[in-house]
Scaffold this active site. Structure first.
Site, mmCIF file in Angstrom:
data_model
loop_
_atom_site.group_PDB
_atom_site.id
_atom_site.type_symbol
_atom_site.label_atom_id
_atom_site.label_comp_id
_atom_site.label_asym_id
_atom_site.label_seq_id
_atom_site.Cartn_x
_atom_site.Cartn_y
_atom_site.Cartn_z
ATOM 1 N N LYS A 246 15.588 -9.835 10.099
ATOM 2 C CA LYS A 246 16.057 -9.751 8.715
ATOM 3 C C LYS A 246 17.188 -10.755 8.461
ATOM 4 O O LYS A 246 17.307 -11.287 7.347
ATOM 5 C CB LYS A 246 16.496 -8.322 8.386
ATOM 6 C CG LYS A 246 15.342 -7.323 8.412
ATOM 7 C CD LYS A 246 14.259 -7.664 7.385
ATOM 8 C CE LYS A 246 13.198 -6.591 7.273
ATOM 9 N NZ LYS A 246 12.200 -6.882 6.238
ATOM 10 N N TYR B 137 14.556 -6.198 14.955
ATOM 11 C CA TYR B 137 14.428 -5.986 13.505
ATOM 12 C C TYR B 137 15.631 -6.604 12.766
ATOM 13 O O TYR B 137 15.455 -7.363 11.808
ATOM 14 C CB TYR B 137 14.326 -4.489 13.220
ATOM 15 C CG TYR B 137 14.240 -4.140 11.748
ATOM 16 C CD1 TYR B 137 13.034 -4.209 11.063
ATOM 17 C CD2 TYR B 137 15.370 -3.721 11.042
ATOM 18 C CE1 TYR B 137 12.959 -3.874 9.710
ATOM 19 C CE2 TYR B 137 15.305 -3.385 9.698
ATOM 20 C CZ TYR B 137 14.091 -3.464 9.034
ATOM 21 O OH TYR B 137 14.025 -3.135 7.698
ATOM 22 N N ASN C 230 7.473 -8.536 1.378
ATOM 23 C CA ASN C 230 7.954 -7.172 1.611
ATOM 24 C C ASN C 230 7.451 -6.575 2.929
ATOM 25 O O ASN C 230 8.133 -5.772 3.548
ATOM 26 C CB ASN C 230 7.517 -6.298 0.423
ATOM 27 C CG ASN C 230 7.721 -4.821 0.695
ATOM 28 O OD1 ASN C 230 8.837 -4.318 0.621
ATOM 29 N ND2 ASN C 230 6.637 -4.109 1.027
ATOM 30 N N ALA D 60 17.645 -8.939 13.735
ATOM 31 C CA ALA D 60 17.623 -10.406 13.857
ATOM 32 C C ALA D 60 16.569 -11.009 12.942
ATOM 33 O O ALA D 60 16.780 -12.065 12.325
ATOM 34 C CB ALA D 60 17.364 -10.801 15.312
ATOM 35 N N ASP E 210 -3.545 -9.229 7.462
ATOM 36 C CA ASP E 210 -2.472 -8.965 8.417
ATOM 37 C C ASP E 210 -1.519 -10.155 8.304
ATOM 38 O O ASP E 210 -1.841 -11.263 8.748
ATOM 39 C CB ASP E 210 -3.060 -8.853 9.827
ATOM 40 C CG ASP E 210 -1.975 -8.678 10.882
ATOM 41 O OD1 ASP E 210 -0.776 -8.749 10.533
ATOM 42 O OD2 ASP E 210 -2.336 -8.488 12.063
ATOM 43 N N SER F 221 0.817 -1.218 0.000
ATOM 44 C CA SER F 221 0.000 0.000 0.000
ATOM 45 C C SER F 221 0.851 1.268 0.000
ATOM 46 O O SER F 221 0.347 2.350 -0.287
ATOM 47 C CB SER F 221 -0.953 0.006 1.200
ATOM 48 O OG SER F 221 -0.236 -0.043 2.411
ATOM 49 N N ARG F 222 2.124 1.144 0.331
ATOM 50 C CA ARG F 222 3.008 2.326 0.264
ATOM 51 C C ARG F 222 4.464 1.860 0.168
ATOM 52 O O ARG F 222 4.752 0.660 0.201
ATOM 53 C CB ARG F 222 2.828 3.228 1.483
ATOM 54 C CG ARG F 222 3.198 2.595 2.791
ATOM 55 C CD ARG F 222 3.257 3.634 3.931
ATOM 56 N NE ARG F 222 3.739 3.003 5.132
ATOM 57 C CZ ARG F 222 2.947 2.433 6.043
ATOM 58 N NH1 ARG F 222 1.638 2.448 5.884
ATOM 59 N NH2 ARG F 222 3.471 1.866 7.102
HETATM 60 P P1 NAP Z 1 6.669 1.190 4.942
HETATM 61 O O1 NAP Z 1 6.737 2.443 4.183
HETATM 62 O O2 NAP Z 1 6.522 1.254 6.422
HETATM 63 O O3 NAP Z 1 5.502 0.278 4.338
HETATM 64 C C1 NAP Z 1 5.198 -0.916 4.982
HETATM 65 C C2 NAP Z 1 4.123 -1.631 4.238
HETATM 66 O O4 NAP Z 1 3.883 -2.853 4.954
HETATM 67 C C3 NAP Z 1 2.830 -0.882 4.184
HETATM 68 O O5 NAP Z 1 2.243 -1.084 2.909
HETATM 69 C C4 NAP Z 1 1.966 -1.544 5.259
HETATM 70 O O6 NAP Z 1 0.598 -1.601 4.905
HETATM 71 C C5 NAP Z 1 2.500 -2.947 5.232
HETATM 72 N N1 NAP Z 1 2.297 -3.670 6.471
HETATM 73 C C6 NAP Z 1 2.672 -3.324 7.717
HETATM 74 N N2 NAP Z 1 2.274 -4.247 8.595
HETATM 75 C C7 NAP Z 1 1.620 -5.196 7.884
HETATM 76 C C8 NAP Z 1 0.977 -6.408 8.220
HETATM 77 N N3 NAP Z 1 0.929 -6.828 9.491
HETATM 78 N N4 NAP Z 1 0.420 -7.144 7.236
HETATM 79 C C9 NAP Z 1 0.470 -6.720 5.947
HETATM 80 N N5 NAP Z 1 1.063 -5.579 5.567
HETATM 81 C C10 NAP Z 1 1.633 -4.834 6.532
HETATM 82 O O7 NAP Z 1 7.964 0.301 4.704
HETATM 83 P P2 NAP Z 1 9.092 0.316 3.539
HETATM 84 O O8 NAP Z 1 10.151 1.234 3.964
HETATM 85 O O9 NAP Z 1 8.477 0.442 2.227
HETATM 86 O O10 NAP Z 1 9.683 -1.158 3.741
HETATM 87 C C11 NAP Z 1 9.381 -2.220 2.874
HETATM 88 C C12 NAP Z 1 10.369 -3.340 3.147
HETATM 89 O O11 NAP Z 1 11.704 -2.854 2.966
HETATM 90 C C13 NAP Z 1 10.316 -3.884 4.569
HETATM 91 O O12 NAP Z 1 10.546 -5.273 4.542
HETATM 92 C C14 NAP Z 1 11.470 -3.187 5.245
HETATM 93 O O13 NAP Z 1 11.940 -3.897 6.365
HETATM 94 C C15 NAP Z 1 12.462 -3.152 4.121
HETATM 95 N N6 NAP Z 1 13.512 -2.153 4.287
HETATM 96 C C16 NAP Z 1 13.201 -0.823 4.301
HETATM 97 C C17 NAP Z 1 14.231 0.081 4.468
HETATM 98 C C18 NAP Z 1 13.997 1.574 4.497
HETATM 99 O O14 NAP Z 1 14.945 2.320 4.791
HETATM 100 N N7 NAP Z 1 12.806 2.055 4.184
HETATM 101 C C19 NAP Z 1 15.560 -0.351 4.665
HETATM 102 C C20 NAP Z 1 15.804 -1.718 4.644
HETATM 103 C C21 NAP Z 1 14.779 -2.608 4.447
HETATM 104 P P3 NAP Z 1 -0.642 -1.012 5.745
HETATM 105 O O15 NAP Z 1 -0.383 0.444 5.946
HETATM 106 O O16 NAP Z 1 -1.795 -1.305 4.851
HETATM 107 O O17 NAP Z 1 -0.707 -1.749 7.042
#
Ligand code: NAP
Length: 255
Positions: A166, A162, A93, A164, A66, A20-21
């Site tokens: 990953k 977090y 993701n 751990a 969820d 969703s984002r």
């Molecule tokens: P984000 O902006 O926080 O988006 C998280 C997404 O996950 C949202 O669409 C949210 O949807 C969904 N989500 C959260 N809890 C959920 C649940 N229980 N069930 C289903 N969906 C759920 O995160 P992002 O930065 O895009 O991160 C995406 C991935 O990249 C993650 O695995 C994160 O650990 C990894 N990552 C990110 C970064 C960074 O710097 N951003 C760095 C390293 C790794 P809803 O709002 O609909 O709940």
């Protein structure tokens, strides 16, 4: 993509969790642009997920679940199979990231942090992979792409749960690679560094200069930097990559 390339995903069904984002959203859009039918999973943000579906158009659809709840993971996978008859690529993701310092004084909160983080980041991913693979075996193969993090290798000083989770996801990627290739199911992993999304915003607000100075490319990553790699891993160009971990961190960490 207007003409056929080896990145062409026409006829492929892809499920992106947490789309969703952020990174998941951009991955869903780019995978669809490459020709895939994309299932856009969300949990709390239905309107945002529907906006992604609307932006993609065509065959994309939203799936609420969820991913931290095993029963909802089952419904999510069933919904994709019922609607599309197959699932070619699962992008794990969805994740959570929250402060849980070693020197906090609330033992209950500490445990809740670890449980919440593992329930989604690793158990949710493992459950989705397990169920998606049942369909992949029947249809002759598929791909699991896990979105891990630089934290898997670097550790985290304020969110050890977090990091751990990953690290466990990286290990899950390798286990799938070794165990499931015989069924033509292959797995890979992207390990982003700091990417400009809602998840990273509080850290970027608090430590922007320090973070950028640790990145040789001197910029924080974009969702497009990660989504492009996910499209590549999903595509036939990456069919011989199995258990591969692709760092998308501007050179900020090596392992
Ligand atoms: P984000 O902006 O926080 O988006 C998280 C997404 O996950 C949202 O669409 C949210 O949807 C969904 N989500 C959260 N809890 C959920 C649940 N229980 N069930 C289903 N969906 C759920 O995160 P992002 O930065 O895009 O991160 C995406 C991935 O990249 C993650 O695995 C994160 O650990 C990894 N990552 C990110 C970064 C960074 O710097 N951003 C760095 C390293 C790794 P809803 O709002 O609909 O709940």
């Amino acid at each position: 993509m207007s003409s056929k390339t080896n990145l062409d995903l026409t006829g492929k069904v892809v499920l992106v969790t947490g789309a969703s984002r952020g990174i998941g959203r951009e991955a869903a859009i780019q995978l669809a642009r490459a020709g895939a039918t994309v299932a856009v999973n969300y949990w709390r943000s239905e309107a945002a997920a529907q906006e992604v579906v609307g932006q993609i158009g065509g065959t994309a659809f939203a799936v609420a679940a969820d991913v931290a709840q095993p029963g909802e993971v089952r419904s999510m996978i069933d919904r994709v199979i019922d609607r599309c008859g197959r699932i070619d690529v699962l992008v794990n993701n969805a994740a959570t990231f929250a402060m849980n310092p070693f020197d906090g004084d609330d033992y209950e909160l500490w445990q809740q942090g670890w449980q919440r983080t593992f329930a989604l980041n690793i158990f949710g991913a493992a459950n989705a992979a397990f169920l998606a693979m049942r369909a992949m075996r029947k249809q002759g193969g598929g791909k699991i792409i896990n979105v891990a993090s630089r934290a898997a290798f670097r550790g985290e000083t304020e969110f050890a749960d977090y990091g751990a989770s990953k690290a466990a996801l990286v290990n899950l990627t390798i286990s799938i690679a070794r165990a499931c290739a015989r069924d033509n199911i292959i797995s890979s992993c992207v390990a982003p560094g700091f990417i400009a999304t809602e998840m990273a915003q509080s850290e970027l607000d608090a430590h922007y200069e320090e973070i950028v100075n640790q990145i040789p490319l001197k910029r924080v990553g974009t969702v497009g930097d990660v989504a492009g790699v996910i499209v590549f891993l999903a595509s036939p160009l990456a069919d011989y990559l199995n258990g591969t971990i692709v760092d998308v961190n501007g050179g900020s960490w090596f392992h």
